[in-house]
Design a protein around this motif. Structure first.
Motif, PDB file in Angstrom:
ATOM      1  N   GLN A 122       0.830  -1.200   0.000  1.00 54.68           N
ATOM      2  CA  GLN A 122       0.000   0.000   0.000  1.00 54.68           C
ATOM      3  C   GLN A 122       0.866   1.251   0.000  1.00 54.68           C
ATOM      4  OE1 GLN A 122      -0.430  -2.543   2.091  1.00 54.68           O
ATOM      5  NE2 GLN A 122      -2.421  -3.364   1.540  1.00 54.68           N
ATOM      6  N   ARG A 123       1.949   1.224   0.737  1.00 49.96           N
ATOM      7  CA  ARG A 123       2.837   2.387   0.794  1.00 49.96           C
ATOM      8  C   ARG A 123       3.506   2.634  -0.566  1.00 49.96           C
ATOM      9  NH1 ARG A 123       2.728  -0.044   5.598  1.00 49.96           N
ATOM     10  NH2 ARG A 123       2.470   1.242   7.451  1.00 49.96           N
ATOM     11  N   ILE A 124       3.897   1.569  -1.232  1.00 49.26           N
ATOM     12  CA  ILE A 124       4.514   1.706  -2.555  1.00 49.26           C
ATOM     13  C   ILE A 124       3.494   2.236  -3.556  1.00 49.26           C
ATOM     14  CG2 ILE A 124       5.521   0.423  -4.488  1.00 49.26           C
ATOM     15  CD1 ILE A 124       6.828  -1.407  -2.340  1.00 49.26           C
ATOM     16  N   LEU A 125       2.283   1.694  -3.524  1.00 51.42           N
ATOM     17  CA  LEU A 125       1.233   2.175  -4.434  1.00 51.42           C
ATOM     18  C   LEU A 125       0.875   3.628  -4.160  1.00 51.42           C
ATOM     19  CD1 LEU A 125      -1.129  -0.940  -4.536  1.00 51.42           C
ATOM     20  CD2 LEU A 125       0.427  -0.147  -6.329  1.00 51.42           C
ATOM     21  N   PHE A 144       1.295   9.363  -5.628  1.00 47.87           N
ATOM     22  CA  PHE A 144       1.763  10.716  -5.328  1.00 47.87           C
ATOM     23  C   PHE A 144       2.787  11.182  -6.350  1.00 47.87           C
ATOM     24  CE2 PHE A 144       0.900  10.466  -0.469  1.00 47.87           C
ATOM     25  CZ  PHE A 144      -0.393  10.883  -0.679  1.00 47.87           C
ATOM     26  N   TYR A 145       3.705  10.305  -6.711  1.00 46.45           N
ATOM     27  CA  TYR A 145       4.765  10.687  -7.636  1.00 46.45           C
ATOM     28  C   TYR A 145       4.193  11.019  -9.019  1.00 46.45           C
ATOM     29  CZ  TYR A 145       9.244  10.865  -9.950  1.00 46.45           C
ATOM     30  OH  TYR A 145      10.334  11.296 -10.666  1.00 46.45           O
ATOM     31  N   PHE A 146       3.293  10.181  -9.516  1.00 45.43           N
ATOM     32  CA  PHE A 146       2.710  10.451 -10.834  1.00 45.43           C
ATOM     33  C   PHE A 146       1.813  11.684 -10.801  1.00 45.43           C
ATOM     34  CE2 PHE A 146       3.788   5.905 -11.555  1.00 45.43           C
ATOM     35  CZ  PHE A 146       4.720   6.145 -12.556  1.00 45.43           C
ATOM     36  N   LEU A 147       1.168  11.931  -9.681  1.00 50.23           N
ATOM     37  CA  LEU A 147       0.397  13.170  -9.534  1.00 50.23           C
ATOM     38  C   LEU A 147       1.344  14.364  -9.592  1.00 50.23           C
ATOM     39  CD1 LEU A 147      -2.285  14.630  -8.907  1.00 50.23           C
ATOM     40  CD2 LEU A 147      -1.709  14.393  -6.485  1.00 50.23           C
ATOM     41  N   TYR A 157      -6.271  -0.201   2.895  1.00 51.66           N
ATOM     42  CA  TYR A 157      -6.411   1.010   2.089  1.00 51.66           C
ATOM     43  C   TYR A 157      -5.964   0.742   0.657  1.00 51.66           C
ATOM     44  CZ  TYR A 157      -5.917   5.906   0.796  1.00 51.66           C
ATOM     45  OH  TYR A 157      -6.021   7.111   0.179  1.00 51.66           O
ATOM     46  N   GLN A 158      -6.792   1.071  -0.292  1.00 53.85           N
ATOM     47  CA  GLN A 158      -6.482   0.894  -1.710  1.00 53.85           C
ATOM     48  C   GLN A 158      -6.387   2.268  -2.363  1.00 53.85           C
ATOM     49  OE1 GLN A 158      -5.863  -2.109  -3.052  1.00 53.85           O
ATOM     50  NE2 GLN A 158      -6.137  -2.945  -1.001  1.00 53.85           N
ATOM     51  N   PRO A 159      -5.194   2.850  -2.436  1.00 54.34           N
ATOM     52  CA  PRO A 159      -5.079   4.232  -2.903  1.00 54.34           C
ATOM     53  C   PRO A 159      -5.561   4.456  -4.328  1.00 54.34           C
ATOM     54  CG  PRO A 159      -2.913   3.224  -2.703  1.00 54.34           C
ATOM     55  CD  PRO A 159      -3.907   2.262  -2.119  1.00 54.34           C
ATOM     56  N   PHE A 160      -5.435   3.446  -5.193  1.00 56.16           N
ATOM     57  CA  PHE A 160      -5.820   3.685  -6.578  1.00 56.16           C
ATOM     58  C   PHE A 160      -7.323   3.791  -6.759  1.00 56.16           C
ATOM     59  CE2 PHE A 160      -1.449   2.318  -7.429  1.00 56.16           C
ATOM     60  CZ  PHE A 160      -1.059   3.412  -8.185  1.00 56.16           C
ATOM     61  N   SER A 161      -8.116   3.111  -5.934  1.00 56.49           N
ATOM     62  CA  SER A 161      -9.565   3.284  -6.052  1.00 56.49           C
ATOM     63  C   SER A 161      -9.956   4.690  -5.629  1.00 56.49           C
ATOM     64  CB  SER A 161     -10.314   2.240  -5.215  1.00 56.49           C
ATOM     65  OG  SER A 161     -10.067   2.435  -3.839  1.00 56.49           O
TER      66      SER A 161
END
Length: 163
Positions: A3-6, A11-14, A51-55
């Motif tokens: 989850q932390r890597i995702l 964040f990086y791509f944003l 937590y699923q950050p991409f959703s």
């Protein structure tokens, strides 16, 4: 850990999409910044295991696309008013209810109102906002609740992912 890597990748791509700068120094320092933010969020306990950050990112992208269209429409309406081509201004103030449960999504709602030309959040008091609008119709549109419902959907998505 995944989850932390995702979250870090999101964040990086944003950051890449918003900055538009690709010098080696900025790319390297942005990686360090993202790592720092993810570590801070983890330390504060804001990154839950389920937590699923991409959703959430997908939900935010859909919301921002809708908000951008609303901002463009409101810009055109305000420009027409200023140039005397549209209906005359009918300034008004009213309280609008906020259905969001988290402070984050309430702030998103208040800021979305302010980002939309012709309306501004003057005061936030609990679960309601005092809004000033260039036209009475701006207050009426907010009271209909489309923006509130969209922010509430993000709020539920955010709270549902965090447990």
């Amino acid at each position: 850990m995944t989850q932390r890597i995702l979250l870090g990748a999101a964040f990086y791509f944003l950051w890449l999409g918003l900055s538009g700068h690709f010098s080696p120094f900025l790319l390297a320092t942005s990686i360090l910044s993202v790592i720092g933010v993810v570590l801070l969020l983890s330390r504060l306990g804001l990154v839950a295991r389920d937590y699923q950050p991409f959703s959430l990112v997908v939900s935010l992208v859909i919301y921002w696309r809708w908000l951008l269209a609303e901002i463009v429409k409101a810009n055109i309406e305000v420009a027409r008013c200023v140039l005397g081509l549209g209906r005359p201004a009918t300034p008004s103030m009213a309280w609008v209810e906020a259905s969001q449960k988290t402070d984050l999504c309430r702030a998103l709602y208040a800021n979305s109102i302010t980002l939309t030309p012709g309306t501004i959040t003057v005061l936030a008091e609990g679960d309601r906002f005092l809004i000033h609008a260039l036209h009475r119709e701006g207050i009426a549109a907010l009271q209909e609740g489309e923006m509130d419902r969209r922010c509430l959907a993000l709020d539920e998505n955010f709270r549902g992912r965090r447990g």
